[in-house]
Design a protein around this motif. Structure first.
Motif, PDB file in Angstrom:
ATOM      1  N   VAL A 117     -24.018  44.720 -81.768  1.00 20.31           N
ATOM      2  CA  VAL A 117     -23.911  43.670 -82.597  1.00 20.31           C
ATOM      3  C   VAL A 117     -23.299  42.246 -81.981  1.00 20.31           C
ATOM      4  O   VAL A 117     -23.618  41.166 -82.204  1.00 20.31           O
ATOM      5  N   ALA A 118     -22.205  42.486 -81.328  1.00 17.88           N
ATOM      6  CA  ALA A 118     -21.572  41.262 -80.664  1.00 17.88           C
ATOM      7  C   ALA A 118     -21.992  40.627 -79.550  1.00 17.88           C
ATOM      8  O   ALA A 118     -22.008  39.516 -79.373  1.00 17.88           O
ATOM      9  N   SER A 119     -22.971  41.397 -78.865  1.00 14.31           N
ATOM     10  CA  SER A 119     -23.503  40.779 -78.050  1.00 14.31           C
ATOM     11  C   SER A 119     -25.210  40.282 -78.227  1.00 14.31           C
ATOM     12  O   SER A 119     -25.870  39.919 -77.610  1.00 14.31           O
ATOM     13  N   GLU A 121     -28.138  37.912 -79.765  1.00 14.36           N
ATOM     14  CA  GLU A 121     -28.276  36.654 -79.553  1.00 14.36           C
ATOM     15  C   GLU A 121     -27.976  35.826 -81.122  1.00 14.36           C
ATOM     16  O   GLU A 121     -28.248  36.510 -82.034  1.00 14.36           O
ATOM     17  N   ASN A 122     -27.419  34.748 -80.669  1.00 14.43           N
ATOM     18  CA  ASN A 122     -27.116  33.958 -82.112  1.00 14.43           C
ATOM     19  C   ASN A 122     -25.773  34.270 -82.761  1.00 14.43           C
ATOM     20  O   ASN A 122     -25.276  33.676 -83.663  1.00 14.43           O
ATOM     21  N   VAL A 123     -25.138  35.399 -82.501  1.00  8.33           N
ATOM     22  CA  VAL A 123     -24.113  35.799 -82.874  1.00  8.33           C
ATOM     23  C   VAL A 123     -22.704  35.161 -82.579  1.00  8.33           C
ATOM     24  O   VAL A 123     -22.529  35.132 -81.099  1.00  8.33           O
ATOM     25  N   SER A 124     -22.101  34.329 -83.391  1.00  3.08           N
ATOM     26  CA  SER A 124     -20.796  33.381 -82.886  1.00  3.08           C
ATOM     27  C   SER A 124     -19.645  34.338 -83.306  1.00  3.08           C
ATOM     28  O   SER A 124     -18.576  33.954 -82.651  1.00  3.08           O
ATOM     29  N   LEU A 125     -19.839  35.018 -84.068  1.00  2.00           N
ATOM     30  CA  LEU A 125     -18.285  36.048 -84.634  1.00  2.00           C
ATOM     31  C   LEU A 125     -18.934  37.266 -84.808  1.00  2.00           C
ATOM     32  O   LEU A 125     -19.735  37.570 -85.650  1.00  2.00           O
ATOM     33  N   ALA A 126     -18.202  38.250 -84.142  1.00  2.00           N
ATOM     34  CA  ALA A 126     -18.314  39.759 -84.676  1.00  2.00           C
ATOM     35  C   ALA A 126     -17.092  40.338 -84.536  1.00  2.00           C
ATOM     36  O   ALA A 126     -16.523  40.785 -83.827  1.00  2.00           O
ATOM     37  N   ALA A 127     -16.435  40.094 -86.052  1.00  2.00           N
ATOM     38  CA  ALA A 127     -15.151  40.695 -85.925  1.00  2.00           C
ATOM     39  C   ALA A 127     -14.873  42.095 -86.839  1.00  2.00           C
ATOM     40  O   ALA A 127     -15.415  42.288 -87.929  1.00  2.00           O
ATOM     41  N   PRO A 128     -14.329  43.042 -85.981  1.00  2.00           N
ATOM     42  CA  PRO A 128     -14.245  44.190 -86.776  1.00  2.00           C
ATOM     43  C   PRO A 128     -13.248  44.088 -87.904  1.00  2.00           C
ATOM     44  O   PRO A 128     -12.175  43.235 -87.887  1.00  2.00           O
ATOM     45  N   ILE A 129     -13.416  44.995 -88.902  1.00  2.00           N
ATOM     46  CA  ILE A 129     -12.563  44.801 -89.930  1.00  2.00           C
ATOM     47  C   ILE A 129     -12.026  46.489 -90.502  1.00  2.00           C
ATOM     48  O   ILE A 129     -12.955  47.388 -90.757  1.00  2.00           O
ATOM     49  N   ALA A 130     -10.793  46.496 -89.912  1.00  2.00           N
ATOM     50  CA  ALA A 130     -10.367  48.023 -90.239  1.00  2.00           C
ATOM     51  C   ALA A 130      -9.006  48.106 -90.917  1.00  2.00           C
ATOM     52  O   ALA A 130      -8.102  47.299 -91.035  1.00  2.00           O
ATOM     53  N   PHE A 131      -9.201  48.876 -91.871  1.00  2.00           N
ATOM     54  CA  PHE A 131      -8.256  48.916 -93.079  1.00  2.00           C
ATOM     55  C   PHE A 131      -8.019  50.499 -93.420  1.00  2.00           C
ATOM     56  O   PHE A 131      -8.373  51.424 -92.967  1.00  2.00           O
ATOM     57  N   GLY A 132      -6.633  50.605 -94.214  1.00  2.00           N
ATOM     58  CA  GLY A 132      -6.282  51.775 -94.546  1.00  2.00           C
ATOM     59  C   GLY A 132      -4.936  52.081 -94.694  1.00  2.00           C
ATOM     60  O   GLY A 132      -4.273  52.939 -95.147  1.00  2.00           O
ATOM     61  N   ASP A 133      -4.195  51.138 -93.867  1.00  2.00           N
ATOM     62  CA  ASP A 133      -2.850  51.000 -94.208  1.00  2.00           C
ATOM     63  C   ASP A 133      -2.163  49.877 -95.061  1.00  2.00           C
ATOM     64  O   ASP A 133      -2.980  48.832 -95.385  1.00  2.00           O
ATOM     65  N   SER A 134      -0.772  49.763 -95.319  1.00  2.00           N
ATOM     66  CA  SER A 134      -0.314  48.717 -96.322  1.00  2.00           C
ATOM     67  C   SER A 134       1.288  48.704 -96.079  1.00  2.00           C
ATOM     68  O   SER A 134       2.115  49.224 -95.404  1.00  2.00           O
ATOM     69  N   TYR A 135       1.763  47.534 -96.917  1.00  2.00           N
ATOM     70  CA  TYR A 135       2.935  47.268 -96.675  1.00  2.00           C
ATOM     71  C   TYR A 135       3.360  46.680 -98.255  1.00  2.00           C
ATOM     72  O   TYR A 135       2.905  45.822 -98.661  1.00  2.00           O
ATOM     73  N   ASN A 136       4.308  47.507 -99.126  1.00  2.00           N
ATOM     74  CA  ASN A 136       4.484  47.023-100.287  1.00  2.00           C
ATOM     75  C   ASN A 136       3.325  46.595-101.259  1.00  2.00           C
ATOM     76  O   ASN A 136       3.287  45.419-101.823  1.00  2.00           O
ATOM     77  N   SER A 137       2.205  47.569-101.233  1.00  2.00           N
ATOM     78  CA  SER A 137       0.882  47.232-101.913  1.00  2.00           C
ATOM     79  C   SER A 137       0.281  46.143-101.207  1.00  2.00           C
ATOM     80  O   SER A 137      -1.144  46.012-101.946  1.00  2.00           O
ATOM     81  N   HIS A 138       0.440  45.583-100.189  1.00  2.00           N
ATOM     82  CA  HIS A 138      -0.239  44.488 -99.684  1.00  2.00           C
ATOM     83  C   HIS A 138      -1.155  45.370 -98.539  1.00  2.00           C
ATOM     84  O   HIS A 138      -0.388  46.236 -97.476  1.00  2.00           O
ATOM     85  N   PRO A 139      -2.305  45.059 -98.542  1.00  2.00           N
ATOM     86  CA  PRO A 139      -3.203  45.895 -97.535  1.00  2.00           C
ATOM     87  C   PRO A 139      -2.822  45.130 -96.125  1.00  2.00           C
ATOM     88  O   PRO A 139      -3.094  43.933 -96.053  1.00  2.00           O
ATOM     89  N   ILE A 140      -2.912  46.083 -95.239  1.00  2.00           N
ATOM     90  CA  ILE A 140      -3.050  45.934 -93.841  1.00  2.00           C
ATOM     91  C   ILE A 140      -4.464  45.839 -93.050  1.00  2.00           C
ATOM     92  O   ILE A 140      -4.804  47.050 -93.307  1.00  2.00           O
ATOM     93  N   VAL A 141      -4.675  44.752 -92.664  1.00  2.00           N
ATOM     94  CA  VAL A 141      -6.253  44.707 -92.124  1.00  2.00           C
ATOM     95  C   VAL A 141      -6.368  44.372 -90.732  1.00  2.00           C
ATOM     96  O   VAL A 141      -5.592  43.553 -90.088  1.00  2.00           O
ATOM     97  N   GLY A 142      -6.911  45.323 -89.751  1.00  2.00           N
ATOM     98  CA  GLY A 142      -6.779  45.144 -88.457  1.00  2.00           C
ATOM     99  C   GLY A 142      -8.160  44.162 -87.867  1.00  2.00           C
ATOM    100  O   GLY A 142      -9.361  44.753 -88.480  1.00  2.00           O
ATOM    101  N   LEU A 259     -17.491  41.833 -89.663  1.00  2.00           N
ATOM    102  CA  LEU A 259     -18.079  40.517 -90.192  1.00  2.00           C
ATOM    103  C   LEU A 259     -18.711  39.708 -89.031  1.00  2.00           C
ATOM    104  O   LEU A 259     -18.389  39.665 -87.801  1.00  2.00           O
ATOM    105  N   VAL A 260     -19.970  39.328 -89.453  1.00  2.00           N
ATOM    106  CA  VAL A 260     -20.939  38.898 -88.317  1.00  2.00           C
ATOM    107  C   VAL A 260     -21.255  37.305 -89.096  1.00  2.00           C
ATOM    108  O   VAL A 260     -21.601  36.998 -90.158  1.00  2.00           O
ATOM    109  N   SER A 261     -21.086  36.416 -88.054  1.00  2.00           N
ATOM    110  CA  SER A 261     -21.183  35.061 -88.277  1.00  2.00           C
ATOM    111  C   SER A 261     -22.336  34.439 -87.160  1.00  2.00           C
ATOM    112  O   SER A 261     -22.033  34.805 -86.020  1.00  2.00           O
TER     113      SER A 261
END
Length: 429
Positions: A117-119, A121-142, A259-261
């Motif tokens: 995906v990241a390599s 053609e035409n991909v300017s952003l390929a951001a991993p979205i990793a979730f599962g942790d939190s802090y005081n009900s605030h989700p932590i996203v890697g 996330l792909v842009s």
């Protein structure tokens, strides 16, 4: 109700009272002094009737406006997410997980898939979205620093993270730049505290408000999420200090979504086709929302119908009450008729009195609608973390106008009933 008929209802609501009042004036009837006296003499009873109309109209139009506001808010929250790539499954589930941060158990994409995906053609952003942790009900996203700048091109304060243990918080997170916090494993009541061996993050920046659940999220380097879960960090051991892409497929533990842009908007369609395979699912969040909004459109029709039915019931009850109310001044009307007042003059008094209550109640209902829409918007925003700004629009005014049109016509009924009462009997009561 079709738009044409709604516009006709508005025109009818404006013209009908003017025509009737004009007819009274041309006929030499000016019942306004008597109507004003009746409004003041029975002011508390009149206030009850107007309040009933106002509450009925206000709540009805506020709920309809709320549906439109929620639709606009969900679309605004999904704007930064051009294309989502995930493992095959439910697009709606992944939409709620990646865009609206609703906890979900989803499969991971491998390092080979991410590299493809990241390599591409035409991909300017390929951001991993990793979730599962939190802090005081605030989700932590890697994710990556590029993801943060994509969500918030300018930070409200601070800077981007430049090491594994930096964190950029959303606009509504109750942490300040420089604060240190410890993540919990999981989200909500099931979160396990002290599950990550005392790992701590330091807040280094804050994003601008986005009007989405990401305002309550904490974005950290995806490498740190993998490390505290005792997984490879996405980089070879000799590049252990590297932060962000490129990632080494052999050391990439997996990510729930990407996330792909694209560099060009039209290229997103080609990328969606390219990434829709047996191993991956690519979709536009906007397309999924459009399908959900079509269902909400049906809900809007149901809500509009319920509002109309409610107002019809209120109208029937109001007409019955007004017929009863006219009995309070039946003796006064009988005295006017006994003194020689034409029946048309008495009819004009009763209709003007009833129509005044309707117009004042409808005007108050619009004010109640504005207040109710604002209050409900705050409640919905607090419950969903989606910024909802609902306000009354032309369609709600059309609905109010239709109500006024019908009730003004029905107001002729109490006036006719008042004329049918026997004069002698009312004078003796």
């Amino acid at each position: 109700m079709p738009v044409l008929w709604q516009d006709i209802a508005v025109l009818f609501a404006l013209l009908l009272p003017a025509l009737i009042v004009g007819a009274f004036v041309l006929a030499g009837f000016r019942p306004y002094m008597l109507v004003r006296a009746m409004l003041w003499r029975f002011r508390w009873t009149n206030l009850i009737f107007m309040s009933l109309i106002a509450v009925s109209i206000g709540i009805g139009v506020a709920l309809i406006a709320q549906e439109r506001g929620l639709r606009q808010g969900t679309a605004r929250a999904a704007d930064p997410f051009d294309l989502i790539v995930a493992a095959p499954g439910s697009e709606i589930t992944m939409l709620f997980a990646a865009v609206y941060l609703r906890p979900s158990d989803v499969p991971l994409l491998s390092g080979e898939v991410y590299d493809h995906v990241a390599s591409a053609e035409n991909v300017s952003l390929a951001a991993p979205i990793a979730f599962g942790d939190s802090y005081n009900s605030h989700p932590i996203v890697g994710s990556t620093a590029e993801f943060v700048t994509h969500m918030s091109p300018q930070l409200a304060e601070g800077r981007l993270f430049d090491n594994y243990w930096g964190a950029v918080v959303g606009a509504r997170v109750d942490l300040s730049v420089g604060d240190v916090f410890e993540p919990a494993h999981g989200v909500g009541d099931a979160a396990e505290h002290d599950a990550h061996g005392g790992a701590e993050y330091r807040v280094v920046g804050r994003m601008q408000p986005t009007g989405s659940p990401w305002d309550r999220a904490i974005v950290v380097p995806v490498e740190s999420v993998w490390e505290i879960h005792v997984l490879p960090t996405g980089h070879a051991p000799d590049n252990a200090d590297q932060l962000g892409p490129p990632f080494d497929p052999g050391y990439f533990p997996g990510t729930p979504a990407i996330l792909v842009s694209a560099e060009q908007l039209y290229a997103n369609y080609a990328l969606r086709a390219e990434f829709t395979t047996a191993e991956t699912m690519a979709f536009f969040p906007g397309s999924i929302l459009a399908s959900l909004h079509s269902v909400m459109g049906d809900v809007r029709q149901v809500m509009s119908l319920m509002a109309i039915v409610t107002q019809i019931l209120v109208t029937i009850g109001m007409m019955v009450g007004l017929v009863t109310l006219t009995r309070l001044f039946a003796r006064r009307l009988a005295l006017l008729r006994a003194l020689g007042a034409p029946a048309r003059f008495v009819f004009a008094i009763v209709w003007s009195y009833t129509a005044t209550l309707i117009f004042l109640g409808a005007a108050a209902g619009i004010a109640v609608g504005f207040v109710a829409a604002a209050v409900i918007s705050r409640i919905v925003t607090a419950r969903t973390d989606i910024l909802v700004n609902a306000t009354l629009s032309w369609s709600e005014f059309q609905l109010v106008a239709a109500f006024v049109s019908v009730t003004v016509l029905l107001a002729l009924i109490p006036a006719a009933i008042a004329l049918s009462r026997p004069v002698v009997a009312d004078l003796r009561n």
